[in-house]
Design a protein around this motif. Structure first.
Motif, PDB file in Angstrom:
ATOM      1  N   PHE A 170      24.367  37.169 -35.475  1.00 25.78           N
ATOM      2  CA  PHE A 170      24.490  35.810 -35.129  1.00 25.78           C
ATOM      3  C   PHE A 170      25.704  35.213 -35.135  1.00 25.78           C
ATOM      4  O   PHE A 170      26.660  35.180 -34.581  1.00 25.78           O
ATOM      5  CB  PHE A 170      23.393  34.496 -34.625  1.00 25.78           C
ATOM      6  N   LEU A 171      26.291  34.848 -36.948  1.00 22.46           N
ATOM      7  CA  LEU A 171      26.377  34.493 -37.214  1.00 22.46           C
ATOM      8  C   LEU A 171      27.980  34.879 -37.037  1.00 22.46           C
ATOM      9  O   LEU A 171      29.203  35.102 -36.635  1.00 22.46           O
ATOM     10  CB  LEU A 171      26.800  33.927 -38.567  1.00 22.46           C
ATOM     11  N   SER A 172      28.090  36.675 -37.676  1.00 24.54           N
ATOM     12  CA  SER A 172      29.514  37.248 -37.555  1.00 24.54           C
ATOM     13  C   SER A 172      29.635  37.325 -35.843  1.00 24.54           C
ATOM     14  O   SER A 172      30.940  37.515 -35.431  1.00 24.54           O
ATOM     15  CB  SER A 172      28.865  38.698 -38.081  1.00 24.54           C
ATOM     16  N   ALA A 173      28.053  37.621 -34.647  1.00 26.80           N
ATOM     17  CA  ALA A 173      29.283  37.521 -33.152  1.00 26.80           C
ATOM     18  C   ALA A 173      29.534  36.052 -33.086  1.00 26.80           C
ATOM     19  O   ALA A 173      30.073  36.220 -31.728  1.00 26.80           O
ATOM     20  CB  ALA A 173      27.588  37.922 -32.698  1.00 26.80           C
ATOM     21  N   ALA A 174      29.305  35.205 -33.333  1.00 27.06           N
ATOM     22  CA  ALA A 174      29.782  33.567 -33.332  1.00 27.06           C
ATOM     23  C   ALA A 174      31.171  33.135 -33.805  1.00 27.06           C
ATOM     24  O   ALA A 174      32.169  32.674 -33.343  1.00 27.06           O
ATOM     25  CB  ALA A 174      28.917  32.819 -33.152  1.00 27.06           C
ATOM     26  N   LEU A 215      39.244  32.868 -31.094  1.00 25.96           N
ATOM     27  CA  LEU A 215      39.445  32.050 -29.733  1.00 25.96           C
ATOM     28  C   LEU A 215      40.531  31.042 -30.826  1.00 25.96           C
ATOM     29  O   LEU A 215      40.858  30.012 -29.458  1.00 25.96           O
ATOM     30  CB  LEU A 215      38.345  31.625 -28.801  1.00 25.96           C
ATOM     31  N   GLY A 216      40.167  30.366 -31.638  1.00 25.39           N
ATOM     32  CA  GLY A 216      41.312  29.479 -31.856  1.00 25.39           C
ATOM     33  C   GLY A 216      42.353  29.510 -32.194  1.00 25.39           C
ATOM     34  O   GLY A 216      42.860  28.338 -32.535  1.00 25.39           O
ATOM     35  N   VAL A 217      42.533  31.046 -32.938  1.00 21.45           N
ATOM     36  CA  VAL A 217      44.352  31.298 -33.051  1.00 21.45           C
ATOM     37  C   VAL A 217      44.783  31.169 -31.311  1.00 21.45           C
ATOM     38  O   VAL A 217      45.782  30.531 -31.342  1.00 21.45           O
ATOM     39  CB  VAL A 217      44.483  32.291 -33.588  1.00 21.45           C
ATOM     40  N   ALA A 218      44.115  31.684 -30.305  1.00 22.99           N
ATOM     41  CA  ALA A 218      44.915  31.649 -29.046  1.00 22.99           C
ATOM     42  C   ALA A 218      45.067  29.969 -28.557  1.00 22.99           C
ATOM     43  O   ALA A 218      45.916  30.046 -28.071  1.00 22.99           O
ATOM     44  CB  ALA A 218      43.959  32.494 -28.640  1.00 22.99           C
ATOM     45  N   LEU A 235      38.269  22.781 -27.910  1.00 20.05           N
ATOM     46  CA  LEU A 235      37.369  23.234 -28.912  1.00 20.05           C
ATOM     47  C   LEU A 235      35.982  23.406 -28.281  1.00 20.05           C
ATOM     48  O   LEU A 235      35.146  24.542 -28.866  1.00 20.05           O
ATOM     49  CB  LEU A 235      38.051  22.909 -30.181  1.00 20.05           C
ATOM     50  N   THR A 236      35.489  22.834 -27.426  1.00 19.31           N
ATOM     51  CA  THR A 236      34.144  22.746 -26.677  1.00 19.31           C
ATOM     52  C   THR A 236      33.726  24.062 -25.851  1.00 19.31           C
ATOM     53  O   THR A 236      33.330  24.574 -26.208  1.00 19.31           O
ATOM     54  CB  THR A 236      33.633  21.499 -26.088  1.00 19.31           C
ATOM     55  N   ALA A 237      35.126  24.562 -24.997  1.00 17.68           N
ATOM     56  CA  ALA A 237      34.806  25.478 -24.402  1.00 17.68           C
ATOM     57  C   ALA A 237      34.726  27.000 -25.561  1.00 17.68           C
ATOM     58  O   ALA A 237      34.418  27.763 -25.344  1.00 17.68           O
ATOM     59  CB  ALA A 237      35.834  25.604 -24.132  1.00 17.68           C
ATOM     60  N   VAL A 238      36.095  27.182 -26.838  1.00 22.08           N
ATOM     61  CA  VAL A 238      36.077  27.949 -27.564  1.00 22.08           C
ATOM     62  C   VAL A 238      34.134  27.398 -28.065  1.00 22.08           C
ATOM     63  O   VAL A 238      33.634  28.995 -28.495  1.00 22.08           O
ATOM     64  CB  VAL A 238      36.966  27.716 -28.224  1.00 22.08           C
ATOM     65  N   TRP A 239      34.202  26.505 -28.574  1.00 25.31           N
ATOM     66  CA  TRP A 239      32.776  26.792 -29.371  1.00 25.31           C
ATOM     67  C   TRP A 239      31.703  27.813 -28.738  1.00 25.31           C
ATOM     68  O   TRP A 239      30.495  28.047 -28.750  1.00 25.31           O
ATOM     69  CB  TRP A 239      32.250  25.956 -30.014  1.00 25.31           C
TER      70      TRP A 239
END
Length: 363
Positions: A93-97, A104-107, A133-137
Motif C-alpha cells: 500500500f505504501l509503495s503504491a501510494a 503527481l507532486g512533481v507534475a 495537493l488534495t487531489a494528488v493525495w
C-alpha cells in the motif's frame, strides 16, 4: 571452478548494488531534510508549498519503503527480514501510494512554475495549492487501495509479493502506470515545453535601444564591435537546460518502472529490484534538481550557512584604543577640558580675536 566464479560474480554484484542502494537512501534523507529546512527558514520561500510537499513525500518514502527494500527485498537488498501478510500488504500500500504522490507532486510543481512564468499577472487562473495537493493525495490513496485487491502474500518459503510489480491485481498495474507515470509525464512535458518556448522567444527578441543612446561612430573599432561572434550560440540554449534536466530525470527514473508495470507479472518480478531502485533514485535527485539548481534556494542556503558558521574575528586597529585618538574624534574638542594648553588647536594669525576656523553657530 565455473560455479565458484559465478558465485563470486553474483556476490560482488550484490554487494555493489547494496552499497549503491545505501548511498541513495542516505542522499534522499540528507538532501530532502536540508532542503526542507532551507525552505521553511527562509521567509521568501515559505510560499513554495509544492516544493515543501515534494520534500515531505520524499522523506516519507526514504523513511518507509526504502528501508524495507534494503532489509526485506532480495538483492540489491539484504533479504533477511521476512514480512508477514499484514506488513506485506502495508508495504504494498505504501509503495503504491507514495510513488504516485511523488510523480503527481512533481507534475504539480512544474505546472505551478509554468503559471508563474507564463502568466505572472493573472492570479485568477491559479488553483489553490491546497486543492491541487488534495487531489494528488486522493489519487494516490485510490491507487494504494486498489493495490490491496491483489492476491495475498505467499507463505514464507516462497518469495514475498509485497510490491506493485510482483503482487497486486493484474488489471491494476496498467491503471497505476497510466495515472502514476503517463499522466505526470505528459503534464511535466507540456509545462516545461511552454517554459522553454517563452524563454527562447525572449532570447530571440532583440534588445531595445536606450532612449538617450549616442549614435555609433563609423570607426573601425565600432564596426568590429557589432560583428556577430565567431561561434554563435543556439538561442535559448541556457533556457533549455532546466526543462531538459527536469524532463530527462523524470523519464530516466520512472520510465523503466512504468514499462515494468505493463509487462506480465513473471517478467516484472524478474526486473523488480533494478527498476525499483532506479525509481527510488528520484527521491535523492529531487533536492539537487529542484533545490540547488534554483537561484533563490542557493542564495537562501548560502545565507543560512554564513549565519551558522562562525566568522573570522575582526581585528581592531591599536590606535582606536588610545585616549588622545578618541578625544580628537569627539565634537567640540577645542573646548574639551581634557586637553592641555599645548594640545589646543592653534588659530590662524590673520583672523580677528574671538573668531576661529569653525562654522558659525547659525546659518
Amino acid at each position: 571452478m565455473a560455479n565458484t566464479t559465478g558465485l563470486n560474480t553474483s556476490e560482488v554484484a550484490g554487494s555493489v548494488g547494496l552499497i549503491l542502494a545505501a548511498v541513495v537512501e542516505a542522499a534522499a534523507l540528507l538532501g530532502n531534510g536540508a532542503l526542507l529546512v532551507v525552505v521553511l527558514r527562509t521567509p521568501g520561500l515559505r510560499d513554495a508549498l509544492y516544493l515543501v510537499h515534494l520534500c515531505v513525500v520524499d522523506l516519507l518514502a526514504a523513511a518507509s519503503i526504502m528501508p524495507l527494500g534494503l532489509l526485506a527485498a532480495p538483492p540489491p537488498g539484504l533479504g533477511r527480514v521476512r514480512l508477514g501478510p499484514a506488513p506485506c500488504r502495508a508495504a504494498r500500500f505504501l509503495s503504491a501510494a507514495l510513488l504516485p504522490a511523488c510523480t503527481l507532486g512533481v507534475a504539480a510543481l512544474g505546472l505551478a512554475r509554468y503559471r508563474l512564468i507564463v502568466h505572472p499577472l493573472r492570479p485568477g487562473v491559479r488553483p489553490p495549492p491546497g486543492l491541487v495537493l488534495t487531489a494528488v493525495w486522493a489519487a494516490a490513496g485510490l491507487l494504494g487501495a486498489l493495490s490491496l485487491l491483489g492476491p495475498p502474500p505467499a507463505p514464507p518459503p516462497a518469495p514475498a509479493r509485497c510490491s506493485v510489480l510482483a503482487g497486486g491485481l493484474a488489471p491494476f498495474r496498467p491503471l497505476w502506470a497510466l495515472l502514476a507515470f503517463a499522466l505526470p509525464a505528459l503534464l511535466l512535458l507540456g509545462a516545461y515545453s511552454g517554459i522553454f518556448l517563452v524563454a527562447r522567444r525572449a532570447a530571440l527578441r532583440p534588445p531595445r535601444p536606450a532612449r538617450f543612446s549616442r549614435p555609433r561612430s563609423d570607426s573601425l573599432d565600432s564596426r568590429l564591435s557589432i560583428l556577430p561572434p565567431l561561434r554563435p550560440r543556439l538561442p535559448g540554449g541556457k533556457a533549455a537546460l532546466a526543462p531538459a534536466l527536469a524532463v530527462g530525470q523524470f523519464a530516466a527514473c520512472w520510465l523503466p518502472y512504468g514499462c515494468a508495470c505493463l509487462a506480465p507479472a513473471a517478467q516484472a518480478a524478474v526486473a523488480e529490484a533494478p527498476v525499483t531502485w532506479v525509481a527510488y533514485s528520484a527521491f535523492a535527485a529531487h533536492p539537487f534538481l529542484y533545490g540547488l539548481l534554483q537561484r533563490p534556494v542557493r542564495r537562501a542556503l548560502g545565507r543560512l550557512a554564513r549565519q551558522a558558521l562562525p566568522g573570522p574575528p575582526r581585528a581592531c586597529a591599536p590606535r582606536t584604543w588610545h585616549l588622545r585618538a578618541l578625544l580628537q574624534h569627539l565634537p567640540g574638542r577645542s573646548q574639551s577640558p581634557a586637553l592641555g594648553p599645548s594640545e589646543a588647536p592653534e588659530q590662524a594669525p590673520d583672523l580677528p580675536r574671538g573668531e576661529s576656523l569653525s562654522m558659525p553657530g547659525a546659518t
